[in-house]
Scaffold this motif. Sequence first.
Motif, mmCIF file in Angstrom:
data_model
loop_
_atom_site.group_PDB
_atom_site.id
_atom_site.type_symbol
_atom_site.label_atom_id
_atom_site.label_comp_id
_atom_site.label_asym_id
_atom_site.label_seq_id
_atom_site.Cartn_x
_atom_site.Cartn_y
_atom_site.Cartn_z
ATOM 1 N N TYR A 82 55.535 18.673 10.491
ATOM 2 C CA TYR A 82 54.110 18.182 10.810
ATOM 3 C C TYR A 82 53.070 19.393 11.471
ATOM 4 O O TYR A 82 51.723 19.699 11.291
ATOM 5 N N TYR A 83 53.531 19.649 12.469
ATOM 6 C CA TYR A 83 52.824 21.119 12.804
ATOM 7 C C TYR A 83 52.015 22.032 11.331
ATOM 8 O O TYR A 83 51.068 22.137 11.719
ATOM 9 N N LYS A 84 52.853 22.455 10.779
ATOM 10 C CA LYS A 84 52.788 23.145 9.560
ATOM 11 C C LYS A 84 51.745 22.896 9.007
ATOM 12 O O LYS A 84 50.661 23.507 8.571
ATOM 13 N N ARG A 85 51.711 21.018 9.080
ATOM 14 C CA ARG A 85 50.646 20.937 8.305
ATOM 15 C C ARG A 85 49.169 20.551 7.732
ATOM 16 O O ARG A 85 47.934 19.664 8.137
ATOM 17 N N SER A 86 49.140 21.019 9.885
ATOM 18 C CA SER A 86 47.901 20.833 10.644
ATOM 19 C C SER A 86 47.173 22.325 10.962
ATOM 20 O O SER A 86 45.818 22.519 11.809
ATOM 21 N N PHE A 87 47.857 23.222 10.288
ATOM 22 C CA PHE A 87 46.923 24.486 10.270
ATOM 23 C C PHE A 87 46.395 25.154 8.208
ATOM 24 O O PHE A 87 47.745 25.124 7.716
ATOM 25 N N VAL A 88 46.121 26.057 8.577
ATOM 26 C CA VAL A 88 45.865 27.579 7.688
ATOM 27 C C VAL A 88 46.116 28.537 7.960
ATOM 28 O O VAL A 88 45.433 28.830 8.978
ATOM 29 N N LYS A 89 46.774 29.371 7.401
ATOM 30 C CA LYS A 89 46.931 31.070 8.243
ATOM 31 C C LYS A 89 46.024 31.355 8.219
ATOM 32 O O LYS A 89 44.859 31.841 7.796
ATOM 33 N N GLY A 90 45.403 31.668 9.703
ATOM 34 C CA GLY A 90 44.887 32.300 9.768
ATOM 35 C C GLY A 90 43.221 31.527 9.959
ATOM 36 O O GLY A 90 42.289 32.353 10.549
ATOM 37 N N ASP A 91 43.395 30.324 10.480
ATOM 38 C CA ASP A 91 42.100 29.707 11.008
ATOM 39 C C ASP A 91 41.922 29.206 12.507
ATOM 40 O O ASP A 91 42.674 30.244 13.283
ATOM 41 N N ARG A 92 41.540 28.794 12.667
ATOM 42 C CA ARG A 92 41.193 28.712 14.206
ATOM 43 C C ARG A 92 41.756 27.085 15.356
ATOM 44 O O ARG A 92 41.586 27.406 16.178
ATOM 45 N N ASN A 93 42.395 26.741 14.168
ATOM 46 C CA ASN A 93 43.706 25.387 14.275
ATOM 47 C C ASN A 93 44.833 26.514 16.093
ATOM 48 O O ASN A 93 45.928 26.480 14.979
ATOM 49 N N TYR A 94 44.180 26.727 16.950
ATOM 50 C CA TYR A 94 45.266 27.712 17.310
ATOM 51 C C TYR A 94 46.114 26.727 18.331
ATOM 52 O O TYR A 94 47.816 27.296 17.957
ATOM 53 N N GLU A 95 46.203 25.420 18.256
ATOM 54 C CA GLU A 95 46.510 24.743 19.298
ATOM 55 C C GLU A 95 48.215 24.714 18.008
ATOM 56 O O GLU A 95 49.706 24.649 18.697
ATOM 57 N N ALA A 96 47.324 24.700 17.129
ATOM 58 C CA ALA A 96 48.556 23.782 16.406
ATOM 59 C C ALA A 96 49.577 25.318 15.916
ATOM 60 O O ALA A 96 50.656 24.942 15.419
ATOM 61 N N GLN A 97 49.114 26.448 15.555
ATOM 62 C CA GLN A 97 49.950 27.512 15.275
ATOM 63 C C GLN A 97 51.241 27.678 16.210
ATOM 64 O O GLN A 97 51.357 28.275 16.711
ATOM 65 N N PHE A 98 50.741 27.650 17.607
ATOM 66 C CA PHE A 98 50.954 27.632 18.927
ATOM 67 C C PHE A 98 52.323 26.810 18.993
ATOM 68 O O PHE A 98 53.547 27.434 19.075
ATOM 69 N N TRP A 99 52.179 25.659 18.673
ATOM 70 C CA TRP A 99 53.183 24.520 18.704
ATOM 71 C C TRP A 99 54.324 24.754 17.684
ATOM 72 O O TRP A 99 55.243 24.741 17.723
ATOM 73 N N PHE A 100 54.303 25.525 16.644
ATOM 74 C CA PHE A 100 54.693 25.747 15.030
ATOM 75 C C PHE A 100 55.175 26.436 15.964
ATOM 76 O O PHE A 100 56.244 26.707 15.462
ATOM 77 N N ALA A 101 54.629 27.642 16.662
ATOM 78 C CA ALA A 101 55.625 28.866 16.602
ATOM 79 C C ALA A 101 56.809 29.105 17.861
ATOM 80 O O ALA A 101 57.917 29.553 17.356
ATOM 81 N N ARG A 102 56.799 27.877 18.190
ATOM 82 C CA ARG A 102 57.094 27.807 19.961
ATOM 83 C C ARG A 102 58.661 27.517 19.383
ATOM 84 O O ARG A 102 59.348 27.798 19.690
ATOM 85 N N PHE A 103 58.556 26.742 18.168
ATOM 86 C CA PHE A 103 59.834 25.917 17.870
ATOM 87 C C PHE A 103 60.330 26.542 16.671
ATOM 88 O O PHE A 103 61.624 26.124 16.344
ATOM 89 N N ALA A 104 59.327 27.245 16.177
ATOM 90 C CA ALA A 104 59.980 27.869 14.716
ATOM 91 C C ALA A 104 60.964 29.314 15.442
ATOM 92 O O ALA A 104 61.673 29.698 15.095
ATOM 93 N N LEU A 105 59.770 29.779 16.315
ATOM 94 C CA LEU A 105 60.851 31.161 16.755
ATOM 95 C C LEU A 105 62.663 31.031 16.956
ATOM 96 O O LEU A 105 62.937 32.040 16.746
ATOM 97 N N LEU A 106 63.009 30.118 16.955
ATOM 98 C CA LEU A 106 64.549 29.384 17.867
ATOM 99 C C LEU A 106 65.476 29.339 17.044
ATOM 100 O O LEU A 106 66.136 29.435 16.448
ATOM 101 N N SER A 107 64.700 29.105 15.635
ATOM 102 C CA SER A 107 65.592 28.834 14.557
ATOM 103 C C SER A 107 66.084 29.675 13.473
ATOM 104 O O SER A 107 66.078 30.883 13.923
ATOM 105 N N ASP A 108 67.160 28.725 13.286
ATOM 106 C CA ASP A 108 67.912 29.705 12.495
ATOM 107 C C ASP A 108 67.990 30.227 10.960
ATOM 108 O O ASP A 108 68.333 30.703 10.268
ATOM 109 N N LYS A 109 66.714 29.828 10.813
ATOM 110 C CA LYS A 109 66.514 30.255 10.137
ATOM 111 C C LYS A 109 64.944 31.492 9.559
ATOM 112 O O LYS A 109 64.183 31.499 10.533
ATOM 113 N N GLU A 110 65.854 32.493 9.032
ATOM 114 C CA GLU A 110 65.116 33.419 9.022
ATOM 115 C C GLU A 110 63.281 33.698 9.176
ATOM 116 O O GLU A 110 62.405 34.328 9.447
#
Length: 356
Positions: free
Chosen positions: A226-254
């Motif tokens: 759902y966070y991924k569907r909240s923004f498109v690359k390079g837009d100004r939905n900074y909070e959505a991008q932050f939370w996506f990155a926060r949970f994606a960083l420790l993912s098992d998927k490269e």
Amino acid sequence: EYYLLQQMGNYERIRDNGNMELAIKYLNEAHEQAPNDQSIIHTLATVWRDKSRREDCFNKKSEYRQESIGYLNKIKDSLDGNLKLRDLTLLEIEIDKLEDYKNYENDSGVVFQNHIIEIQKKMAVAKQRYNTESSLHRLEARLASMINDDEGFLYALNEAFKTTGYDVAIATKLSEIYLGRSEFDKAKQTIEASLKSNRNNKQINFYYAEFVRKYEPVSAENILFYYKRSFVKGDRNYEAQFWFARFALLSDKEDLKKQALEIFKYLKEARVAYEQKIKIRDHEKSNDSIKQFSGTMSTKRNNYGFVKVDGYAFDIFMPCNNVLDNLWDAIQDGDRLKFNLGYSYNGPVCCNAGVE
């Protein structure tokens, strides 16, 4: 002289038992002397708005509000932020109208519905433009209090929600009301109904992800979707991008880790205040408690360093002021450390660090 007349008019408006007719007289004279002065026009609009609030007759109230709206519609943009004053005053007048419908209309269900729809549209636009304005937050709180304290308003808002095809702006307002009542199931059902009808809407996807993060056990896979569907690359939905990155960083998927690092790099350059960039927005947790990590100081500089975290493939930034007990000067490369893992717009950060 027109500036003095404006101040005299404004004084009559705000003082106890002020003479509104005299205020309007002063301001009309000021307006005649400086017809293009946007501040005087706004003050005139404000006086007519306040005059409507003091009036008991519904028709007179409506007449005075129209005077106010007429002046507000004359306001043009400038470096002084006149459009902000205009838009927020117009929104305030609409909320005044809603409150009066309750007091003067006998059968006002449809009126409530239509008017609430219009207010929510204006509120959504205002939040996009002026979200940091405290006056906007006060208007939001006032509207929420009106709806929360009156079952007729809440019913009308629910009906408006259905009438508009589960409008996103109304969904967020309704869910906020339910959350304020601790009715979490109703809040979630409202968001899900809107999400079902507006699957590609970034705002409702973000709102749903936020609800899940705050009120339910976090499933990284679900929340990332759902966070991924909240923004498109390079837009100004900074909070959505932050939370996506926060949970994606420790993912098992490269691929998710790569996306997370790219987003943190983008957020590091985002046009937001420095204090906002370095603010720690979340910590890694275990069973609702902040988790403690261990690692090795791999590179130390004058006022920052990088720590190799046990079990992770990348080094994590640590500023010197995140070390406890003034131990920064004593720490050397290769020392073992214990710390918490926080997240800012700049990426993961070692926090509350000490020597093992």
